[in-house]
Design a protein around this motif. Structure first.
Motif, PDB file in Angstrom:
ATOM      1  N   ALA A  26       1.141  -1.167  -0.459  1.00 39.10           N
ATOM      2  CA  ALA A  26       0.352   0.185   0.052  1.00 39.10           C
ATOM      3  C   ALA A  26       0.977   1.371   0.067  1.00 39.10           C
ATOM      4  CB  ALA A  26      -1.129  -0.486   1.405  1.00 39.10           C
ATOM      5  N   SER A  27       1.615   1.420   0.546  1.00 39.12           N
ATOM      6  CA  SER A  27       2.791   2.214   0.390  1.00 39.12           C
ATOM      7  C   SER A  27       3.427   2.937  -0.451  1.00 39.12           C
ATOM      8  CB  SER A  27       4.407   2.187   2.166  1.00 39.12           C
ATOM      9  OG  SER A  27       5.362   2.114   1.318  1.00 39.12           O
ATOM     10  N   ARG A  28       3.927   1.518  -0.924  1.00 38.19           N
ATOM     11  CA  ARG A  28       4.280   1.553  -2.845  1.00 38.19           C
ATOM     12  C   ARG A  28       3.112   1.914  -3.558  1.00 38.19           C
ATOM     13  NH1 ARG A  28       7.597  -4.116  -3.117  1.00 38.19           N
ATOM     14  NH2 ARG A  28       9.813  -3.002  -1.778  1.00 38.19           N
ATOM     15  N   GLN A  29       2.053   1.173  -3.188  1.00 39.70           N
ATOM     16  CA  GLN A  29       1.308   2.001  -4.008  1.00 39.70           C
ATOM     17  C   GLN A  29       1.148   3.666  -4.441  1.00 39.70           C
ATOM     18  OE1 GLN A  29      -2.120  -0.282  -4.071  1.00 39.70           O
ATOM     19  NE2 GLN A  29      -1.329  -1.864  -5.229  1.00 39.70           N
ATOM     20  N   GLU A  30       1.421   3.784  -3.232  1.00 38.27           N
ATOM     21  CA  GLU A  30       0.479   5.556  -2.584  1.00 38.27           C
ATOM     22  C   GLU A  30       1.488   6.106  -2.790  1.00 38.27           C
ATOM     23  OE1 GLU A  30       0.529   7.591   1.133  1.00 38.27           O
ATOM     24  OE2 GLU A  30      -0.621   6.035   1.247  1.00 38.27           O
ATOM     25  N   HIS A  31       2.805   5.460  -3.103  1.00 41.20           N
ATOM     26  CA  HIS A  31       4.236   6.046  -3.243  1.00 41.20           C
ATOM     27  C   HIS A  31       4.149   6.495  -4.955  1.00 41.20           C
ATOM     28  CE1 HIS A  31       8.632   8.066  -3.330  1.00 41.20           C
ATOM     29  NE2 HIS A  31       8.507   7.128  -3.934  1.00 41.20           N
ATOM     30  N   ALA A  32       4.126   5.219  -5.641  1.00 43.09           N
ATOM     31  CA  ALA A  32       4.205   5.402  -6.463  1.00 43.09           C
ATOM     32  C   ALA A  32       2.705   5.759  -7.856  1.00 43.09           C
ATOM     33  CB  ALA A  32       3.898   4.050  -7.698  1.00 43.09           C
ATOM     34  N   THR A  33       1.865   7.195  -6.948  1.00 41.42           N
ATOM     35  CA  THR A  33       0.103   7.231  -7.072  1.00 41.42           C
ATOM     36  C   THR A  33       1.365   9.264  -6.863  1.00 41.42           C
ATOM     37  OG1 THR A  33      -0.655   5.709  -6.506  1.00 41.42           O
ATOM     38  CG2 THR A  33      -1.981   7.896  -6.662  1.00 41.42           C
ATOM     39  N   ARG A  34       1.467   9.255  -5.562  1.00 43.82           N
ATOM     40  CA  ARG A  34       2.200  10.498  -5.328  1.00 43.82           C
ATOM     41  C   ARG A  34       3.521  10.960  -6.157  1.00 43.82           C
ATOM     42  NH1 ARG A  34       3.501  10.694   0.894  1.00 43.82           N
ATOM     43  NH2 ARG A  34       1.765  10.495   1.720  1.00 43.82           N
ATOM     44  N   ARG A  35       3.965  10.263  -7.190  1.00 43.98           N
ATOM     45  CA  ARG A  35       5.224  10.484  -7.738  1.00 43.98           C
ATOM     46  C   ARG A  35       4.053  10.862  -9.294  1.00 43.98           C
ATOM     47  NH1 ARG A  35      10.100   6.233  -8.824  1.00 43.98           N
ATOM     48  NH2 ARG A  35      11.331   8.275  -7.606  1.00 43.98           N
ATOM     49  N   ARG A  36       3.442  10.136 -10.139  1.00 45.71           N
ATOM     50  CA  ARG A  36       2.017   9.668 -10.607  1.00 45.71           C
ATOM     51  C   ARG A  36       1.622  11.520 -10.793  1.00 45.71           C
ATOM     52  NH1 ARG A  36      -0.321   4.954 -11.601  1.00 45.71           N
ATOM     53  NH2 ARG A  36       1.112   3.345 -11.238  1.00 45.71           N
ATOM     54  N   ARG A  37       1.472  11.395  -9.462  1.00 44.27           N
ATOM     55  CA  ARG A  37       0.427  13.059  -9.761  1.00 44.27           C
ATOM     56  C   ARG A  37       1.762  14.389  -9.803  1.00 44.27           C
ATOM     57  NH1 ARG A  37      -3.652  12.285  -4.277  1.00 44.27           N
ATOM     58  NH2 ARG A  37      -3.611  10.410  -5.358  1.00 44.27           N
ATOM     59  N   SER A  38       2.806  14.096  -8.912  1.00 49.23           N
ATOM     60  CA  SER A  38       3.844  15.182  -8.974  1.00 49.23           C
ATOM     61  C   SER A  38       3.952  15.415 -11.022  1.00 49.23           C
ATOM     62  CB  SER A  38       5.101  15.149  -8.491  1.00 49.23           C
ATOM     63  OG  SER A  38       5.630  14.054  -8.796  1.00 49.23           O
ATOM     64  N   VAL A  39       4.487  14.003 -10.787  1.00 46.91           N
ATOM     65  CA  VAL A  39       4.103  14.377 -12.580  1.00 46.91           C
ATOM     66  C   VAL A  39       3.521  14.636 -12.980  1.00 46.91           C
ATOM     67  CG1 VAL A  39       5.557  13.652 -15.108  1.00 46.91           C
ATOM     68  CG2 VAL A  39       6.450  12.369 -12.683  1.00 46.91           C
ATOM     69  N   VAL A  40       2.055  14.679 -13.313  1.00 49.50           N
ATOM     70  CA  VAL A  40       1.790  15.516 -13.833  1.00 49.50           C
ATOM     71  C   VAL A  40       1.437  16.396 -13.309  1.00 49.50           C
ATOM     72  CG1 VAL A  40      -0.862  15.659 -14.713  1.00 49.50           C
ATOM     73  CG2 VAL A  40      -0.017  12.864 -14.585  1.00 49.50           C
ATOM     74  N   SER A  41       1.670  17.285 -12.359  1.00 47.31           N
ATOM     75  CA  SER A  41       1.325  18.734 -11.963  1.00 47.31           C
ATOM     76  C   SER A  41       2.590  19.440 -12.898  1.00 47.31           C
ATOM     77  CB  SER A  41       1.302  18.408  -9.921  1.00 47.31           C
ATOM     78  OG  SER A  41       0.518  17.758  -9.981  1.00 47.31           O
ATOM     79  N   LEU A  42       3.830  18.756 -12.444  1.00 44.28           N
ATOM     80  CA  LEU A  42       5.136  19.358 -13.061  1.00 44.28           C
ATOM     81  C   LEU A  42       5.207  19.650 -14.732  1.00 44.28           C
ATOM     82  CD1 LEU A  42       8.189  20.861 -12.761  1.00 44.28           C
ATOM     83  CD2 LEU A  42       8.314  18.217 -13.317  1.00 44.28           C
ATOM     84  N   VAL A  43       3.878  18.317 -15.202  1.00 42.93           N
ATOM     85  CA  VAL A  43       3.952  18.588 -16.862  1.00 42.93           C
ATOM     86  C   VAL A  43       3.084  19.793 -16.852  1.00 42.93           C
ATOM     87  CG1 VAL A  43       2.516  17.614 -18.729  1.00 42.93           C
ATOM     88  CG2 VAL A  43       4.729  16.657 -17.747  1.00 42.93           C
ATOM     89  N   VAL A  44       2.212  19.762 -16.097  1.00 38.01           N
ATOM     90  CA  VAL A  44       0.454  20.513 -16.816  1.00 38.01           C
ATOM     91  C   VAL A  44       1.229  22.056 -16.038  1.00 38.01           C
ATOM     92  CG1 VAL A  44      -1.219  21.476 -15.573  1.00 38.01           C
ATOM     93  CG2 VAL A  44      -1.098  19.187 -15.959  1.00 38.01           C
ATOM     94  N   PHE A  45       2.011  22.399 -14.923  1.00 38.42           N
ATOM     95  CA  PHE A  45       2.664  23.604 -14.529  1.00 38.42           C
ATOM     96  C   PHE A  45       3.329  24.026 -15.483  1.00 38.42           C
ATOM     97  CE2 PHE A  45       5.983  25.615 -12.661  1.00 38.42           C
ATOM     98  CZ  PHE A  45       5.308  26.916 -12.117  1.00 38.42           C
ATOM     99  N   VAL A  46       4.465  22.874 -16.156  1.00 42.25           N
ATOM    100  CA  VAL A  46       5.192  23.593 -17.711  1.00 42.25           C
ATOM    101  C   VAL A  46       4.704  24.242 -18.453  1.00 42.25           C
ATOM    102  CG1 VAL A  46       7.411  22.570 -19.121  1.00 42.25           C
ATOM    103  CG2 VAL A  46       7.721  22.306 -16.640  1.00 42.25           C
ATOM    104  N   SER A  47       3.858  23.104 -18.930  1.00 43.20           N
ATOM    105  CA  SER A  47       3.107  23.329 -19.710  1.00 43.20           C
ATOM    106  C   SER A  47       2.433  25.264 -19.726  1.00 43.20           C
ATOM    107  CB  SER A  47       2.020  22.384 -19.898  1.00 43.20           C
ATOM    108  OG  SER A  47       2.230  21.050 -20.238  1.00 43.20           O
ATOM    109  N   VAL A  48       1.449  25.325 -19.002  1.00 44.38           N
ATOM    110  CA  VAL A  48       0.747  26.603 -18.719  1.00 44.38           C
ATOM    111  C   VAL A  48       1.720  27.766 -18.792  1.00 44.38           C
ATOM    112  CG1 VAL A  48      -0.065  27.912 -16.813  1.00 44.38           C
ATOM    113  CG2 VAL A  48      -1.393  25.481 -17.532  1.00 44.38           C
ATOM    114  N   TRP A  49       3.360  27.273 -17.789  1.00 48.43           N
ATOM    115  CA  TRP A  49       3.886  28.946 -18.078  1.00 48.43           C
ATOM    116  C   TRP A  49       4.904  28.524 -19.611  1.00 48.43           C
ATOM    117  CZ3 TRP A  49       5.444  32.319 -16.181  1.00 48.43           C
ATOM    118  CH2 TRP A  49       4.954  32.036 -14.350  1.00 48.43           C
ATOM    119  N   ALA A  50       4.486  27.248 -20.359  1.00 50.69           N
ATOM    120  CA  ALA A  50       4.985  27.441 -22.079  1.00 50.69           C
ATOM    121  C   ALA A  50       4.389  28.094 -22.427  1.00 50.69           C
ATOM    122  CB  ALA A  50       5.565  26.281 -22.664  1.00 50.69           C
ATOM    123  N   VAL A  51       2.895  28.198 -22.607  1.00 48.29           N
ATOM    124  CA  VAL A  51       1.633  29.055 -22.824  1.00 48.29           C
ATOM    125  C   VAL A  51       1.957  29.564 -22.499  1.00 48.29           C
ATOM    126  CG1 VAL A  51      -0.819  28.657 -23.451  1.00 48.29           C
ATOM    127  CG2 VAL A  51       0.454  26.813 -23.448  1.00 48.29           C
TER     128      VAL A  51
END
Length: 143
Positions: free
Chosen positions: A11-36
């Protein structure tokens, strides 16, 4: 206990992977918004400078056209004044030439062969004719 620890570990590994995906998605969205935003800023800056350049160019063209028109009117007025002045001078010189011709004719009729007055009058008449020719040339140049 092993199963509980395995489940909590899983469960801790799944939670960590979910957090990592969220942070990667957030980073991609953040960079995309700034690029636009940055791209939009560059586009708007280019559009604004092009628009200002067109406005300034049109304004300069209007001012130049107005100045050229004023200069042309002043030139035409000066040329008309000079033309009138030369015409008046030519008329005056024509009158002087006619008067000299009359005087020359009178002197020639009344002079004897020993007087030199007719030569002087011819000389003066030739000088006046030369001045008249020079004025005509100057008038032709101005036209």
């Amino acid at each position: 206990m092993n199963e509980v620890s395995l489940e909590s570990n899983l469960a801790s590994r799944q939670e960590h992977a979910t957090r990592r995906r969220r942070s990667v998605v957030s980073l991609v969205v953040f960079v995309s918004v700034w690029a636009v935003l940055i791209g939009g800023g560059f586009y708007m800056a280019k559009w604004y400078t092009d628009r200002m350049q067109q406005d300034i160019t049109a304004d300069i063209e209007r001012q130049t056209s107005a100045q050229l028109q004023v200069m042309q009117q002043a030139y035409d007025a000066k040329l008309a004044d000079l033309d009138a002045g030369y015409a008046a001078e030519m008329t005056e010189l024509k009158g002087k030439i006619d008067a000299l011709n009359e005087l020359l004719t009178f002197t020639k009729d009344n002079a004897d062969t020993k007087t030199d007055n007719s030569n002087k009058l011819y000389t003066q008449l030739n000088e006046v004719k030369k001045q008249l020719d020079e004025l005509k040339k100057s008038l032709d140049v101005l036209k």
